[in-house]
Design a protein around this motif. Structure first.
Motif, PDB file in Angstrom:
ATOM      1  N   PHE B 174       2.793  30.245 -37.454  1.00  0.00           N
ATOM      2  CA  PHE B 174       2.568  29.956 -38.796  1.00  0.00           C
ATOM      3  C   PHE B 174       2.360  29.868 -40.544  1.00  0.00           C
ATOM      4  O   PHE B 174       3.695  31.326 -40.686  1.00  0.00           O
ATOM      5  CB  PHE B 174       0.754  29.710 -39.061  1.00  0.00           C
ATOM      6  CG  PHE B 174       0.061  28.605 -37.756  1.00  0.00           C
ATOM      7  CD1 PHE B 174       0.497  27.162 -38.421  1.00  0.00           C
ATOM      8  CD2 PHE B 174      -0.839  29.267 -37.063  1.00  0.00           C
ATOM      9  CE1 PHE B 174      -0.022  26.268 -37.574  1.00  0.00           C
ATOM     10  CE2 PHE B 174      -0.850  28.116 -35.929  1.00  0.00           C
ATOM     11  CZ  PHE B 174      -0.667  26.273 -36.756  1.00  0.00           C
ATOM     12  N   HIS B 175       2.434  28.861 -40.878  1.00  0.00           N
ATOM     13  CA  HIS B 175       2.748  29.289 -42.354  1.00  0.00           C
ATOM     14  C   HIS B 175       1.353  30.299 -43.610  1.00  0.00           C
ATOM     15  O   HIS B 175       2.595  30.337 -44.617  1.00  0.00           O
ATOM     16  CB  HIS B 175       2.996  27.891 -43.102  1.00  0.00           C
ATOM     17  CG  HIS B 175       1.425  26.771 -43.731  1.00  0.00           C
ATOM     18  ND1 HIS B 175       1.216  26.491 -42.589  1.00  0.00           N
ATOM     19  CD2 HIS B 175       0.316  26.791 -44.441  1.00  0.00           C
ATOM     20  CE1 HIS B 175       0.361  25.206 -42.396  1.00  0.00           C
ATOM     21  NE2 HIS B 175      -0.374  26.349 -43.535  1.00  0.00           N
ATOM     22  N   LEU B 176       0.640  30.761 -42.797  1.00  0.00           N
ATOM     23  CA  LEU B 176       0.197  31.050 -43.254  1.00  0.00           C
ATOM     24  C   LEU B 176      -0.658  32.218 -42.135  1.00  0.00           C
ATOM     25  O   LEU B 176      -0.262  32.616 -40.760  1.00  0.00           O
ATOM     26  CB  LEU B 176      -1.534  30.646 -43.904  1.00  0.00           C
ATOM     27  CG  LEU B 176      -1.314  29.815 -45.128  1.00  0.00           C
ATOM     28  CD1 LEU B 176      -2.912  28.622 -45.448  1.00  0.00           C
ATOM     29  CD2 LEU B 176      -1.163  30.898 -46.446  1.00  0.00           C
ATOM     30  N   ALA B 177      -0.971  33.968 -42.822  1.00  0.00           N
ATOM     31  CA  ALA B 177      -0.972  34.888 -41.943  1.00  0.00           C
ATOM     32  C   ALA B 177      -2.883  34.947 -41.427  1.00  0.00           C
ATOM     33  O   ALA B 177      -3.570  34.025 -42.800  1.00  0.00           O
ATOM     34  CB  ALA B 177      -0.519  36.569 -42.607  1.00  0.00           C
ATOM     35  N   GLY B 178      -2.876  35.524 -40.795  1.00  0.00           N
ATOM     36  CA  GLY B 178      -4.273  34.978 -40.878  1.00  0.00           C
ATOM     37  C   GLY B 178      -4.763  35.148 -39.409  1.00  0.00           C
ATOM     38  O   GLY B 178      -5.735  35.215 -38.122  1.00  0.00           O
ATOM     39  N   GLY B 179      -3.314  34.489 -38.278  1.00  0.00           N
ATOM     40  CA  GLY B 179      -3.995  34.330 -37.166  1.00  0.00           C
ATOM     41  C   GLY B 179      -5.099  33.339 -36.449  1.00  0.00           C
ATOM     42  O   GLY B 179      -5.788  33.045 -37.184  1.00  0.00           O
ATOM     43  N   VAL B 180      -6.488  33.352 -35.839  1.00  0.00           N
ATOM     44  CA  VAL B 180      -7.112  32.727 -35.360  1.00  0.00           C
ATOM     45  C   VAL B 180      -8.096  32.795 -36.343  1.00  0.00           C
ATOM     46  O   VAL B 180      -8.949  31.993 -37.018  1.00  0.00           O
ATOM     47  CB  VAL B 180      -8.319  33.491 -34.066  1.00  0.00           C
ATOM     48  CG1 VAL B 180      -9.508  33.024 -34.087  1.00  0.00           C
ATOM     49  CG2 VAL B 180      -6.920  32.912 -32.370  1.00  0.00           C
ATOM     50  N   LEU B 181      -8.395  33.966 -37.208  1.00  0.00           N
ATOM     51  CA  LEU B 181      -9.276  34.197 -38.429  1.00  0.00           C
ATOM     52  C   LEU B 181      -9.326  32.927 -39.273  1.00  0.00           C
ATOM     53  O   LEU B 181      -9.696  33.100 -40.001  1.00  0.00           O
ATOM     54  CB  LEU B 181      -8.753  35.483 -39.185  1.00  0.00           C
ATOM     55  CG  LEU B 181      -9.162  37.074 -38.462  1.00  0.00           C
ATOM     56  CD1 LEU B 181      -8.440  38.114 -39.074  1.00  0.00           C
ATOM     57  CD2 LEU B 181     -10.338  37.052 -37.757  1.00  0.00           C
ATOM     58  N   MET B 182      -7.494  32.888 -39.613  1.00  0.00           N
ATOM     59  CA  MET B 182      -6.936  30.865 -40.319  1.00  0.00           C
ATOM     60  C   MET B 182      -7.677  29.887 -39.513  1.00  0.00           C
ATOM     61  O   MET B 182      -8.023  28.941 -40.731  1.00  0.00           O
ATOM     62  CB  MET B 182      -5.585  30.825 -41.040  1.00  0.00           C
ATOM     63  CG  MET B 182      -5.714  32.796 -41.939  1.00  0.00           C
ATOM     64  SD  MET B 182      -7.285  32.130 -43.569  1.00  0.00           S
ATOM     65  CE  MET B 182      -6.437  31.098 -44.104  1.00  0.00           C
ATOM     66  N   TYR B 183      -6.559  30.135 -38.812  1.00  0.00           N
ATOM     67  CA  TYR B 183      -6.711  28.327 -38.028  1.00  0.00           C
ATOM     68  C   TYR B 183      -8.182  27.953 -37.219  1.00  0.00           C
ATOM     69  O   TYR B 183      -8.448  27.063 -36.717  1.00  0.00           O
ATOM     70  CB  TYR B 183      -5.733  28.239 -37.821  1.00  0.00           C
ATOM     71  CG  TYR B 183      -5.337  28.931 -36.210  1.00  0.00           C
ATOM     72  CD1 TYR B 183      -6.248  27.931 -34.858  1.00  0.00           C
ATOM     73  CD2 TYR B 183      -4.448  29.634 -35.621  1.00  0.00           C
ATOM     74  CE1 TYR B 183      -5.765  28.850 -34.232  1.00  0.00           C
ATOM     75  CE2 TYR B 183      -4.180  30.299 -34.396  1.00  0.00           C
ATOM     76  CZ  TYR B 183      -5.312  29.742 -33.416  1.00  0.00           C
ATOM     77  OH  TYR B 183      -4.764  30.267 -32.014  1.00  0.00           O
ATOM     78  N   ILE B 194     -11.699  35.760 -47.717  1.00  0.00           N
ATOM     79  CA  ILE B 194     -11.933  36.882 -47.475  1.00  0.00           C
ATOM     80  C   ILE B 194     -10.643  37.607 -46.473  1.00  0.00           C
ATOM     81  O   ILE B 194     -10.185  38.839 -46.172  1.00  0.00           O
ATOM     82  CB  ILE B 194     -12.794  36.863 -46.871  1.00  0.00           C
ATOM     83  CG1 ILE B 194     -14.105  36.963 -47.721  1.00  0.00           C
ATOM     84  CG2 ILE B 194     -13.215  38.701 -45.594  1.00  0.00           C
ATOM     85  CD1 ILE B 194     -15.667  37.152 -46.895  1.00  0.00           C
ATOM     86  N   VAL B 195      -9.999  36.744 -45.871  1.00  0.00           N
ATOM     87  CA  VAL B 195      -9.125  36.916 -45.049  1.00  0.00           C
ATOM     88  C   VAL B 195      -7.678  37.515 -45.594  1.00  0.00           C
ATOM     89  O   VAL B 195      -7.314  38.150 -45.500  1.00  0.00           O
ATOM     90  CB  VAL B 195      -8.635  35.958 -43.763  1.00  0.00           C
ATOM     91  CG1 VAL B 195      -7.300  36.322 -42.470  1.00  0.00           C
ATOM     92  CG2 VAL B 195     -10.442  35.190 -43.273  1.00  0.00           C
TER      93      VAL B 195
END
Ligand SMILES: Cc1cc2nc3c(=O)[nH]c(=O)nc-3n(C[C@H](O)[C@H](O)[C@H](O)COP(=O)(O)OP(=O)(O)OC[C@H]3O[C@@H](n4cnc5c(N)ncnc54)[C@H](O)[C@@H]3O)c2cc1C
Ligand code: FES
Lengths: 284, 466
Positions: B174-183, B194-195
């Motif tokens: 994805f264009h941002l890191a974080g995985g499920v925490l972001m999407y 926070i993420v």
């Protein structure tokens, strides 16, 4: 950030951009696509790889201005940057071993079909290209296509250039004249691909179509690109974008492509408004 | 030691009013004040055998940090937590404490357990707003490793390796890191700031995060080794959505929870100036009973739906979602249709969803999972009018990477086969952990796996270097 190395307006609705993306350029194959975002607030849209230069590390995209995002993209300048460009996604077209192929491109579909035609031509295959446009002002990639095929047939809906008629008319006459192809590759609006399949079906002529569905991630994690092929649900982004056209449920695919039509229309209007304001600035 | 506070209930969590919050995306639970935290901490009786720690997948020294909260040593309390848990602000918010640490809390035998999760969150939030943390880039040990997937598993693995001096490169699709925490997990449950703060910490440690990089497409595992990475961690998650294979599932208005949540959370379709569209549904059925279903339902409501249903085939006690999420969803007016299963989605003549046929279920004998198997009640069919259906049935690992890595062993669900202790896969130097190995699970288990793998990767590289 990905730099726009080159921008070229092909016709009032179609723009070519060469994007600096070495990782994508190193790997992409005809038939694959990319997903891009113009800016931090942009949506992710899929665009097929129209060409690539592994040495320069660039990927060419050609797009039609149809919605807000493509308008915004078209407004970016050469030398400028877009925020995200990911790829190569999807399966590459299966061209290996093909000897005689018809490539049918409708409008912008010619841009997507071009790398296939070029690759086949370079492999020594006999390539018949049928390119169709609404009128002569919308013709794109004529010289490039001619250089990448054996026979080039140009069709326009209004007869203002080439032959008067649709790509399906030409394809039908080629098939009736006894031409048999290893495969017919049809790329263009879904409605065109549907009609191409209707033409090839009675001839039992294998036909591959490229399904340009709505997408978000392009990696198989959302399923918004799903379509029915041979009674089974497939994800266009990972199982395709190429599918056996005779098995595709076009009615469903066309319906699904209208999922966000209302929002898109509203977004276009809003963008045009703010854009006109900018254009009109300084104009008496 | 002071006498413990024997109040049978937890300090209540200040929350946004349900009727207000159902219309906004701001965080639902507002967090304890210092006073509330200290007060709650005094409910801990500091058992010698620390049963709560056993309940924690990463073995946070819970009584020790709670003791420090009691003494108002918030910074020290935070540092005690991060000794074993690198994402406390996240875990304090999303861990299923009721089945982990709090399930083992002695106080839970009579009344409510100590609010361990809320205290963990308090310490992390206190630290973030009071201490300006600058990570020093550790001295390089000259070794290069690659981490694929920037979800909690990958982030934890990358952080641990970076602290050991490894030059870590992360590849994220994805264009941002974080995985499920972001999407996936919505803003109102886990603020994205926070993420991003946690991710910033990793970058300060020297971790390079390459976004827009789909491993398997831009580079295969073999090519990464050729590029000089000495070990590779796969934390690619379980991102492939399941559908029910019932008639009508491809009508306009049926979405996977992944799609719906991605449009809301990652793409911020609701925010001014953001371009991603969302379907404005009036009546929505969300199928499933996990956290994902609760999140999708509560997002749909916030996107303007008048009526939102959770349709789940088992009963309330079997709902896999965190208790708090179910409670919050109910408070916000989500309607639970339990013991009920969809059989068909119906559409109008243009192919837009207009209703869903369901059948009532009853619980039979326990099945392989130990839960009582739901059985359809003959003749109990009914129809609910909805204009959107969101399928939150669970996810499987994405086949993308394994399809180009034949040597990578997977099981029949597509989960990567990896050693339970080290995360080692069937390929030398390649480790894996998180949802990619277990199938959809929890943030804390993914982090635990990332941690174990980091230790194993360090050992592997060091033993090879000798
Ligand atoms: C809506 C939702 C709510 C949830 N709520 C909770 C909760 O309350 N509490 C809880 O504990 N757990 C919850 N979970 C589960 C939890 O989020 C996951 O178990 C956890 O995120 C798994 O972490 P991971 O690192 O293994 O994978 P993920 O978080 O899925 O991250 C994987 C990453 O890898 C990337 N990736 C995948 N393939 C590739 C590739 N080929 N190349 C590069 N990158 C790739 C993905 O884009 C993604 O960023 C929830 C999950 C969802 C979807
Ligand atoms: S675009 Fe999301 S799965 Fe295909």
């Amino acid at each position: 950030m990905y730099r726009i190395v080159k921008k070229q307006v092909l016709n009032p609705q179609v723009v070519l951009m060469e994007i600096e993306a070495p990782a994508v350029a190193a790997k992409c194959q005809p038939g694959q696509f990319t997903v891009l975002r113009v800016n931090e607030q942009g949506e992710r849209i899929p665009l097929t790889v129209a060409d690539f230069d592994r040495e320069k590390g660039t990927v060419t995209i050609i797009f039609q201005i149809v919605g807000k995002t493509t308008m915004l993209l078209a407004d970016q300048e050469e030398g400028g940057f877009i925020t995200d460009f990911v790829g190569p996604l999807g399966r590459a077209s299966e061209l290996e071993g093909l000897k005689k192929v018809a490539v049918i491109g409708g409008g912008l579909g010619c841009a997507i079909a071009y790398p296939q035609a070029k690759a086949l031509h370079e492999m020594g295959a006999e390539v018949d290209v049928v390119a169709g446009f609404r009128d002569k002002d919308l013709i794109i990639l004529q010289d490039e296509m001619k250089a990448a095929c054996t026979n080039y047939y140009l069709m326009t809906d209004d007869g203002s250039a080439g032959e008067h008629g649709f790509v399906t008319n030409k394809l039908e006459s080629l098939l009736k004249a006894g031409n048999q192809y290893d495969v017919v590759i049809a790329i263009g609006p879904m409605i065109m691909m549907k009609f191409v399949c209707a033409v090839t079906k009675p001839f039992n002529q294998k036909t591959i179509v490229s399904m340009n569905t709505i997408m978000v991630d392009g990696t198989g994690m959302c399923g918004c690109c799903r379509l029915t092929v041979g009674g089974e649900t497939k994800f266009a982004c990972v199982d395709g974008p190429d599918f056996d056209g005779h098995l595709v449920d076009f009615e469903e695919a066309m319906r699904r492509s209208k999922m966000y039509l209302d929002q898109e229309k509203a977004a276009i209007e809003e963008y045009k408004k703010s854009h006109e304001c900018n254009l009109m600035k300084g104009v008496k | 030691m002071a006498k413990a506070n024997m109040t049978p209930t937890k300090q209540p969590m200040p929350e946004q009013d349900p009727m207000v919050r159902r219309n906004n995306l701001k965080e639902v639970a507002l967090g304890y004040t210092e006073e509330m935290a200290v007060e709650e901490a005094t409910r801990c009786i500091g058992c010698k055998n620390k049963p709560c720690v056993e309940g924690c997948p990463v073995l946070v020294d819970i009584p020790a940090f709670i003791e420090l909260v009691k003494e108002r040593k918030f910074k020290e309390a935070y540092l005690t937590i991060v000794a074993t848990n690198s994402l406390p602000a996240v875990c304090g918010r999303v861990c299923p404490q009721e089945t982990q640490c709090e399930a083992k809390c002695v106080r839970g035998a009579k009344g409510e357990p100590v609010a361990i999760g809320r205290l963990e969150r308090f310490c992390a939030d206190w630290y973030m707003s009071n201490i300006e943390e600058e990570f020093e880039k550790p001295v390089s040990n000259g070794h290069k490793v690659a981490v694929i997937g920037a979800g909690p598993a990958g982030l934890t693995c990358a952080g641990d390796l970076a602290k050991l001096g490894y030059q870590v490169t992360m590849f994220e699709a994805f264009h941002l890191a974080g995985g499920v925490l972001m999407y996936g997990i919505p803003e109102f449950r886990l603020p994205k700031a926070i993420v991003q703060k946690e991710i910033k910490g990793l970058i300060q440690l020297g971790v390079e995060i390459k976004t827009n990089m789909v491993a398997g497409k831009v580079a295969t595992i073999d090519e990464l080794f050729e590029q000089g990475y000495e070990a590779i961690f796969l934390g690619t998650g379980a991102g492939l959505p399941m559908f029910m294979n019932i008639p009508g599932e491809n009508y306009n208005g049926v979405f996977s929870a992944n799609e719906y949540l991605t449009r809301v959370n990652l793409m911020k379709c609701y925010a001014d100036g953001f371009d991603t569209p969302i379907f404005k549904a009036k009546k929505v059925a969300v199928v499933g009973g996990g956290n994902v279903a609760m999140d999708a339902a509560r997002c749909a409501q916030r996107m303007g739906a008048d009526e939102v249903y959770i349709v789940y085939r088992r009963s309330e006690v079997e709902l896999p979602a965190r208790v708090e999420e179910v409670h919050h969803a109910k408070e916000e007016g989500i309607i639970f249709k339990l013991l009920c299963n969809p059989v068909k989605v119906n559409a109008d003549e243009k192919g837009w969803v207009k209703s869903m046929d369901c059948i009532e279920m009853e619980l039979g004998e326990p099945d392989a999972s130990g839960r009582r198997r739901p059985i359809p009640k003959p003749g109990s069919d009914f129809t609910i009018d909805v204009d959107a259906v969101i399928m939150a049935l669970g996810t499987n690992p994405n086949p993308l990477l394994r399809s180009v890595t034949p040597a990578l062993q997977t099981n029949k669900w597509g989960c990567i086969v990896a050693d339970e202790k080290t995360g080692l896969t069937s390929i030398e130097g390649v480790y894996a952990g998180g949802d990619a190995v277990t199938g959809a699970a929890t943030v804390i288990l993914a982090m635990g796996a990332g941690k174990d793998a980091a230790a194993a990767m360090d050992k592997y590289i060091q033993s090879k270097a000798k």
